[in-house]
Design a protein around this motif. Structure first.
Motif, PDB file in Angstrom:
ATOM      1  N   LEU A  56      -6.800 103.201   0.773  1.00  0.00           N
ATOM      2  CA  LEU A  56      -7.993 103.923   1.226  1.00  0.00           C
ATOM      3  C   LEU A  56      -8.306 105.116   0.333  1.00  0.00           C
ATOM      4  O   LEU A  56      -9.240 105.874   0.594  1.00  0.00           O
ATOM      5  N   PHE A  82      -3.657 104.342  12.814  1.00  0.00           N
ATOM      6  CA  PHE A  82      -4.276 105.610  12.428  1.00  0.00           C
ATOM      7  C   PHE A  82      -3.949 106.736  13.400  1.00  0.00           C
ATOM      8  O   PHE A  82      -3.831 106.510  14.602  1.00  0.00           O
ATOM      9  N   TRP A  90     -16.864  99.536  21.092  1.00  0.00           N
ATOM     10  CA  TRP A  90     -17.660  98.465  21.699  1.00  0.00           C
ATOM     11  C   TRP A  90     -16.857  97.177  21.829  1.00  0.00           C
ATOM     12  O   TRP A  90     -17.389  96.149  22.227  1.00  0.00           O
ATOM     13  N   TYR A  99      -9.078  91.757  15.787  1.00  0.00           N
ATOM     14  CA  TYR A  99     -10.045  92.049  14.728  1.00  0.00           C
ATOM     15  C   TYR A  99      -9.592  91.495  13.368  1.00  0.00           C
ATOM     16  O   TYR A  99     -10.339  90.803  12.678  1.00  0.00           O
ATOM     17  N   GLY A 100      -8.346  91.815  13.008  1.00  0.00           N
ATOM     18  CA  GLY A 100      -7.833  91.370  11.713  1.00  0.00           C
ATOM     19  C   GLY A 100      -7.730  89.853  11.629  1.00  0.00           C
ATOM     20  O   GLY A 100      -7.931  89.269  10.557  1.00  0.00           O
ATOM     21  N   GLU A 103     -11.095  88.379  10.880  1.00  0.00           N
ATOM     22  CA  GLU A 103     -11.469  88.548   9.479  1.00  0.00           C
ATOM     23  C   GLU A 103     -10.656  87.636   8.569  1.00  0.00           C
ATOM     24  O   GLU A 103     -11.072  87.329   7.468  1.00  0.00           O
TER      25      GLU A 103
ATOM     26  N   ILE B 161     -13.812 106.834   9.938  1.00  0.00           N
ATOM     27  CA  ILE B 161     -12.482 106.260  10.199  1.00  0.00           C
ATOM     28  C   ILE B 161     -12.600 104.838  10.736  1.00  0.00           C
ATOM     29  O   ILE B 161     -11.760 103.983  10.462  1.00  0.00           O
ATOM     30  N   LEU B 162     -13.691 104.543  11.454  1.00  0.00           N
ATOM     31  CA  LEU B 162     -13.889 103.179  11.968  1.00  0.00           C
ATOM     32  C   LEU B 162     -14.159 102.211  10.820  1.00  0.00           C
ATOM     33  O   LEU B 162     -13.697 101.067  10.838  1.00  0.00           O
ATOM     34  N   LYS B 164     -13.082 102.688   7.757  1.00  0.00           N
ATOM     35  CA  LYS B 164     -11.791 102.544   7.082  1.00  0.00           C
ATOM     36  C   LYS B 164     -10.912 101.538   7.808  1.00  0.00           C
ATOM     37  O   LYS B 164     -10.256 100.705   7.194  1.00  0.00           O
ATOM     38  N   ALA B 165     -10.909 101.630   9.141  1.00  0.00           N
ATOM     39  CA  ALA B 165     -10.080 100.708   9.930  1.00  0.00           C
ATOM     40  C   ALA B 165     -10.555  99.268   9.712  1.00  0.00           C
ATOM     41  O   ALA B 165      -9.742  98.373   9.484  1.00  0.00           O
ATOM     42  N   ALA B 166     -11.865  99.067   9.751  1.00  0.00           N
ATOM     43  CA  ALA B 166     -12.396  97.710   9.581  1.00  0.00           C
ATOM     44  C   ALA B 166     -12.022  97.147   8.214  1.00  0.00           C
ATOM     45  O   ALA B 166     -11.600  95.995   8.093  1.00  0.00           O
ATOM     46  N   THR B 168      -9.504  98.091   6.355  1.00  0.00           N
ATOM     47  CA  THR B 168      -8.053  97.861   6.356  1.00  0.00           C
ATOM     48  C   THR B 168      -7.716  96.497   6.953  1.00  0.00           C
ATOM     49  O   THR B 168      -6.833  95.799   6.474  1.00  0.00           O
ATOM     50  N   PHE B 169      -8.444  96.119   8.002  1.00  0.00           N
ATOM     51  CA  PHE B 169      -8.144  94.843   8.641  1.00  0.00           C
ATOM     52  C   PHE B 169      -8.980  93.704   8.072  1.00  0.00           C
ATOM     53  O   PHE B 169      -9.216  92.704   8.747  1.00  0.00           O
ATOM     54  N   GLY B 170      -9.463  93.887   6.856  1.00  0.00           N
ATOM     55  CA  GLY B 170      -9.981  92.753   6.101  1.00  0.00           C
ATOM     56  C   GLY B 170     -11.480  92.548   6.079  1.00  0.00           C
ATOM     57  O   GLY B 170     -11.935  91.506   5.633  1.00  0.00           O
ATOM     58  N   SER B 171     -12.283  93.514   6.541  1.00  0.00           N
ATOM     59  CA  SER B 171     -13.730  93.307   6.543  1.00  0.00           C
ATOM     60  C   SER B 171     -14.343  93.512   5.157  1.00  0.00           C
ATOM     61  O   SER B 171     -13.997  94.453   4.464  1.00  0.00           O
ATOM     62  N   ASN B 172     -15.256  92.607   4.790  1.00  0.00           N
ATOM     63  CA  ASN B 172     -16.055  92.837   3.576  1.00  0.00           C
ATOM     64  C   ASN B 172     -17.272  93.688   3.959  1.00  0.00           C
ATOM     65  O   ASN B 172     -17.449  94.025   5.129  1.00  0.00           O
ATOM     66  N   ASN B 175     -19.557  92.362   6.776  1.00  0.00           N
ATOM     67  CA  ASN B 175     -18.955  92.463   8.109  1.00  0.00           C
ATOM     68  C   ASN B 175     -18.821  93.905   8.583  1.00  0.00           C
ATOM     69  O   ASN B 175     -18.861  94.162   9.779  1.00  0.00           O
ATOM     70  N   LYS B 179     -20.275  94.384  12.074  1.00  0.00           N
ATOM     71  CA  LYS B 179     -19.320  94.607  13.172  1.00  0.00           C
ATOM     72  C   LYS B 179     -19.047  96.077  13.467  1.00  0.00           C
ATOM     73  O   LYS B 179     -18.496  96.397  14.510  1.00  0.00           O
ATOM     74  N   VAL B 180     -19.364  96.952  12.521  1.00  0.00           N
ATOM     75  CA  VAL B 180     -19.073  98.371  12.767  1.00  0.00           C
ATOM     76  C   VAL B 180     -20.346  99.214  12.760  1.00  0.00           C
ATOM     77  O   VAL B 180     -20.645  99.912  13.730  1.00  0.00           O
ATOM     78  N   GLY B 184     -22.233 100.538  16.037  1.00  0.00           N
ATOM     79  CA  GLY B 184     -22.004 101.982  16.100  1.00  0.00           C
ATOM     80  C   GLY B 184     -23.292 102.778  16.134  1.00  0.00           C
ATOM     81  O   GLY B 184     -23.350 103.869  16.708  1.00  0.00           O
TER      82      GLY B 184
END
Lengths: 258, 261
Positions: A56, A82, A90, A99-100, A103, B161-162, B164-166, B168-172, B175, B179-180, B184
């Motif tokens: 990150l 985190f 949501w 989620y992961g 993806e 941070i959301l 970043k989280a997305a 981290t868990f593999g979103s391009n 997405n 999704k965020v 949001g």
């Protein structure tokens, strides 16, 4: 498999001319199934380091790589728990945990199996369909842990995951984390400023200094992984904690003055 | 020995008001209005009684006059509103997400935004003719701006941070938006949509008054010119009900889409 943190440094631009060095000469290895804890006073760059390892943030120098992966064709996967928890408000508990997996384009069936398995592991089966705002702080972070575990990562990163929780919840969550960790045995890098927490959880504790953040010392905790809180280990436990405190103390005092 | 009791001094903060209180105000105004008219204090030419408006309205409904004007209005506002809000949301997401689009597009949006849209109607009539297209266009444009600006600030307010989280868990990138960023910013988007509902109604009536043979706006103007005030007021009543229904509908959609709020 092991994760190598190779000569990592990080500089931040303060203004046009000034730069601050947040991290310098960071070298260590996280072995397979090892629980490594980074401790240091505030401002030592421990979260910065974790963000770099998690992809990150880019390092100013040095690199991070995985060695001897079992499957050479697979990209290593890293997941993060985190400090801010960062659940999608949501999405329900279940939807956050998978989620992961979504993806990764896993089948719905696999998502359900793994989702249920890890929700059960973090003890939230009853709250599967609740939204984050309906949960307490401790429960939210369990979801965060479930989400990170569900992708079955090669490396688990945890950034002060319990720092927002009250002391009692925190103690319980630490115990629970150990139980979960024993079942999954993931290579883990854990950041905290709490020395007791570090001694309680770690195989090895890496103590960082500040300005710039460097490795001051690496301490192996030679205690059985489970039950470190028991009375018979009290003396050794306190000795480790005292040793780390003496290393950090001077820096912590200086941090206070800023 | 005397007792000094401690009482809750902020009880007024959570004082409960009975439900009928909100009806009381509206009913009171209507009753006073009716009394003023029945005492002939004001001529019905200037202010018809509520009872007269309702009976006339009922007759106009039965004769089909209301429906004949309501349907073209609904058609214009419906199409204009949908086009304006869809384009507004898409453009707002792009401006908020892409730094390039932001740098290039945002100044353009903000320079057109302050123009009162109705001032552009003669231009649109010139370009697109006096038919439906110019009316739909002006409504879309009026809807577009509040939606685009709210969507844009909604995107900017999504907690990084959301994202970043997305990631981290593999979103391009796609997405992350889907999704965020979109969910949001949905609360802000809805605020924009509600704001735009009022604007669209205003532009509808204005456009119909300027250039239309049918529609509630032209009906109101028509009876105004003939000084048939009661029928004029029926038009106003229909518009107010339309606005109310519009807002309720948006509220309903919002509650369906944002159960997590």
């Amino acid at each position: 498999m092991r994760i190598v943190i190779d000569n990592v440094g990080k500089k931040f631009k303060k203004s046009k001319k000034e730069e601050t060095t947040a991290l310098e000469d960071i070298n260590f290895i996280i072995h397979e199934k090892e629980f490594v804890v980074l401790v240091g006073p505030s401002g030592c760059g421990k979260s910065t380091l974790l963000n770099i390892v998690g992809g990150l943030l880019s390092p100013s120098s040095g690199s991070i790589y995985f060695e001897d992966m079992e499957d050479e064709n697979k990209d290593p996967s890293v997941s993060i728990v985190f400090q801010e928890i960062a659940l999608l408000p949501w999405r329900t508990v279940y939807q956050n945990v998978i989620y992961g997996l979504e993806e990764k384009k896993m089948s719905k069936r696999e998502q359900m199996e793994k989702g249920d398995y890890y929700i059960d592991m973090v003890g939230l089966s009853e709250f599967k369909h609740a939204y984050p705002k309906q949960l307490s702080g401790g429960m939210k972070q369990r979801v965060g842990i479930g989400r990170a575990l569900a992708v079955e990562p090669d490396l688990l990163l945890m950034d002060e995951p319990f720092s927002a929780l009250d002391a009692q919840t925190r103690t319980l969550m630490q115990e629970e984390l150990l139980t979960i960790w024993n079942r999954t045995q993931l290579s883990t890098l854990y950041v905290t400023h709490n020395i007791e927490e570090a001694v309680y959880l770690a195989d090895r504790v890496i103590v960082l200094s500040r300005h710039p953040g460097r490795i001051k010392e690496i301490i192996s905790i030679d205690l059985p992984k489970m039950g470190r809180g028991e009375a018979k280990y009290r003396a050794q436990f306190d000795q480790y904690a005292e040793q780390i405190w003496q290393l950090i103390r001077q820096d912590a005092v200086e941090a206070l003055k800023e | 020995m005397t007792k000094k009791m401690i009482t809750n001094r902020v009880a007024f903060l959570d004082k409960k008001i009975p439900i009928y209180a909100s009806i009381l105000g509206v009913a009171g105004v209507l009753i006073v209005w009716e009394i003023i008219c029945s005492l002939h204090i004001v001529s019905p030419l200037f202010l018809p009684a509520p009872s007269a408006i309702v009976t006339t309205g009922w007759n106009m409904l039965l004769s089909g006059e209301i429906l004949k004007n309501l349907i073209p209005s609904l058609y214009r506002i419906g199409i204009g509103y949908v086009i304006g809000s869809v384009v507004g949301i898409v453009v707002g997401l792009l401006l908020g997400f892409s730094k390039w689009a932001d740098a290039i597009g945002t100044p353009i949006v903000y320079s057109i935004y302050p123009i009162p849209k109705i001032a552009l109607l003669p231009l649109f009539v010139l370009w697109l003719g006096i038919g439906e297209l110019s009316k739909v266009t002006i409504i879309s444009l009026g809807v577009f701006f509040p939606v685009v600006i709210n969507t844009y600030s909604g995107v900017k307010n999504v907690d990084p941070i959301l994202i970043k989280a997305a990631v981290t868990f593999g979103s391009n990138h796609l997405n992350v938006i889907r999704k965020v960023i979109l969910p949001g910013s949905l609360p802000m988007i809805f605020a924009g949509l509600k704001l735009a509902a009022g604007t669209s109604l205003l532009l509808l009536v204005a456009a119909e008054m300027i250039a239309a043979q049918s529609g509630i706006g032209s009906m109101v103007l028509h009876y105004g010119n003939l000084m048939i005030t009661t029928k004029l007021m029926v038009g106003v009543l229909v518009l107010s009900l339309l606005g109310l229904a519009f807002n309720r509908f948006l509220q309903w959609v919002e509650n369906r889409l944002l159960p997590w709020k």
